[in-house]
Design a protein around this motif. Structure first.
Motif, PDB file in Angstrom:
ATOM      1  N   LYS A   1       0.826  -1.210   0.000  1.00  0.00           N
ATOM      2  CA  LYS A   1       0.000   0.000   0.000  1.00  0.00           C
ATOM      3  C   LYS A   1       0.858   1.258   0.000  1.00  0.00           C
ATOM      4  O   LYS A   1       2.025   1.241   0.373  1.00  0.00           O
ATOM      5  CB  LYS A   1      -0.907   0.009   1.234  1.00  0.00           C
ATOM      6  CG  LYS A   1      -2.204  -0.749   1.056  1.00  0.00           C
ATOM      7  CD  LYS A   1      -3.130  -0.484   2.236  1.00  0.00           C
ATOM      8  CE  LYS A   1      -4.517  -1.096   1.975  1.00  0.00           C
ATOM      9  NZ  LYS A   1      -5.453  -0.789   3.071  1.00  0.00           N
ATOM     10  N   GLU A   2       0.234   2.347  -0.428  1.00  0.00           N
ATOM     11  CA  GLU A   2       0.921   3.641  -0.357  1.00  0.00           C
ATOM     12  C   GLU A   2       1.302   3.929   1.087  1.00  0.00           C
ATOM     13  O   GLU A   2       0.639   3.498   2.033  1.00  0.00           O
ATOM     14  CB  GLU A   2       0.028   4.749  -0.909  1.00  0.00           C
ATOM     15  CG  GLU A   2      -0.216   4.650  -2.406  1.00  0.00           C
ATOM     16  CD  GLU A   2      -1.001   5.834  -2.942  1.00  0.00           C
ATOM     17  OE1 GLU A   2      -1.131   6.826  -2.194  1.00  0.00           O
ATOM     18  OE2 GLU A   2      -1.488   5.745  -4.078  1.00  0.00           O
ATOM     19  N   ASP A   3       2.374   4.687   1.222  1.00  0.00           N
ATOM     20  CA  ASP A   3       2.955   5.043   2.531  1.00  0.00           C
ATOM     21  C   ASP A   3       3.723   3.890   3.154  1.00  0.00           C
ATOM     22  O   ASP A   3       4.246   4.037   4.270  1.00  0.00           O
ATOM     23  CB  ASP A   3       1.889   5.528   3.531  1.00  0.00           C
ATOM     24  CG  ASP A   3       1.180   6.793   3.059  1.00  0.00           C
ATOM     25  OD1 ASP A   3       1.837   7.596   2.369  1.00  0.00           O
ATOM     26  OD2 ASP A   3      -0.017   6.956   3.364  1.00  0.00           O
TER      27      ASP A   3
ATOM     28  N   ARG B   1       4.144   0.613   7.693  1.00  0.00           N
ATOM     29  CA  ARG B   1       3.349   1.808   7.433  1.00  0.00           C
ATOM     30  C   ARG B   1       3.178   2.554   8.754  1.00  0.00           C
ATOM     31  O   ARG B   1       3.570   2.077   9.813  1.00  0.00           O
ATOM     32  CB  ARG B   1       1.975   1.444   6.876  1.00  0.00           C
ATOM     33  CG  ARG B   1       2.008   0.912   5.452  1.00  0.00           C
ATOM     34  CD  ARG B   1       0.599   0.766   4.908  1.00  0.00           C
ATOM     35  NE  ARG B   1       0.004   2.071   4.617  1.00  0.00           N
ATOM     36  CZ  ARG B   1      -1.291   2.337   4.757  1.00  0.00           C
ATOM     37  NH1 ARG B   1      -2.128   1.411   5.213  1.00  0.00           N
ATOM     38  NH2 ARG B   1      -1.758   3.529   4.448  1.00  0.00           N
TER      39      ARG B   1
ATOM     40  N   ARG C   1       7.837   0.532  -3.801  1.00  0.00           N
ATOM     41  CA  ARG C   1       7.000  -0.033  -2.745  1.00  0.00           C
ATOM     42  C   ARG C   1       6.522  -1.430  -3.140  1.00  0.00           C
ATOM     43  O   ARG C   1       5.386  -1.814  -2.896  1.00  0.00           O
ATOM     44  CB  ARG C   1       5.822   0.881  -2.411  1.00  0.00           C
ATOM     45  CG  ARG C   1       4.903   1.238  -3.538  1.00  0.00           C
ATOM     46  CD  ARG C   1       3.860   2.253  -3.064  1.00  0.00           C
ATOM     47  NE  ARG C   1       2.928   2.617  -4.108  1.00  0.00           N
ATOM     48  CZ  ARG C   1       1.766   1.992  -4.321  1.00  0.00           C
ATOM     49  NH1 ARG C   1       1.417   0.968  -3.558  1.00  0.00           N
ATOM     50  NH2 ARG C   1       0.964   2.383  -5.287  1.00  0.00           N
TER      51      ARG C   1
END
Length: 318
Positions: A161-163, A187, A234
């Protein structure tokens, strides 16, 4: 003694001597004849073709998809080498022209050994990982804060996932000859203990790890493994090396003991921007390595065949 009888007796002897001298002259002429470039070229081409077959069967998709057929190709090349050796030996013992047969038998054996050893070595170092990862599952949108490693033991490629990022500031190095580097993928990096260390994620376990060899200093203070230096990365390519995995596992255990955070089912990845491009780069490099080795085999076979022909000529072997 009658002179006429003496002439009759010595005539056949002189004829035999003359015949023997002519035979020796013809033999010397054949032995002194120039080397046959076509035979030398054919020797190099045949050896290179055999090298390609053996190397390809030991290093590429056939070995992964159909191991018996891959072994059968190597066996056929082995039989060809044995047959050429027997033909060369029979021709040499019978006094027939055997120089070319000896040369091609020698270079074919060399091509078989080199093709097998080089292909097998590159397979274990590189291409086996490519085919293993390609045969595993891909997952997207994985949250390292809430997901657990036990749910993704069949993962070959993972998009987080993002972050999500590698917490390289908490990396650990485990030394055993080489330096095995591990850093958690997390995260919500803003959440930390008062001392600045990470806290346990909602999943209750830290299971996703970025790894590398000799890329984090002596103690993990400079973690630069994979493509961790770019914010675009990522994604992870699964580590497939079982020996290295055991070393990374020891590093994770050291990290867990130092932070007090649980690690129940660790899954190790090479941190990359685009796993597909990275995988294709592995197989492209394998093909480039094959063509480079094939060229080396052709040149080496050409030189070896020439030297063998020259040496056998000086040894008076037809």
């Amino acid at each position: 003694q009658d002179p006429s009888l003496g002439n009759v007796t010595t005539a056949p002897t002189r004829e035999a001597m003359k015949f023997s001298a002519e035979t020796n002259h013809l033999l010397e002429k054949r032995l002194r004849q120039v080397l046959q470039p076509l035979e030398i070229l054919l020797c190099a081409v045949a050896t290179s073709f055999e090298f390609w077959i053996v190397y390809w069967s030991r290093c590429f998709s056939l070995r992964y998809a159909d191991p018996p057929t891959a072994w059968l190709l190597v066996l056929w090349c082995l039989i060809a080498c044995i047959a050429l050796t027997l033909v060369a030996a029979m021709k040499y013992r019978s006094g027939k022209k055997s120089r070319a047969w000896i040369a091609i038998a020698f270079t074919m054996w060399a091509g078989l050994v080199c093709g097998y050893s080089l292909g097998d070595r590159y397979w274990y170092e590189h291409t086996v990982n490519y085919y293993n990862v390609k045969g595993m599952a891909s997952y997207i949108n994985i949250d390292p804060a809430t997901d657990k490693g036990e749910s993704y033991m069949d993962a070959g490629i993972m998009y987080f996932k993002e972050d999500s990022r590698v917490r390289k500031e908490t990396a650990v190095a485990f030394r055993n000859g080489m330096t095995y580097c591990v850093a958690p993928i997390m995260r919500h990096v803003q959440e930390s203990k008062p001392g600045g260390g990470p806290v346990a994620p909602p999943s209750g376990t830290v299971d996703f790890w970025a790894v590398g060899v000799d890329c984090c200093g002596k103690k993990g203070e400079t973690f630069t493994c994979g493509e961790v230096g770019t914010s675009l990365a990522r994604s992870g390519l699964r580590l497939m090396d079982g020996t290295a995995r055991s070393m990374f596992l020891l590093g994770v255990q050291e990290w867990s003991a130092g932070t007090g955070l649980p690690v129940r089912h660790p899954v190790f990845f090479h941190w990359v921007v685009d796993p597909i491009i990275t995988l294709e780069g592995i197989i492209s490099a394998a093909w480039e390595n094959l063509w480079l080795n094939l060229f080396g085999c052709f040149v080496g076979s050409l030189i070896t065949a020439f030297v063998l022909h020259l040496g056998l000529q000086k040894l008076r072997i037809l």
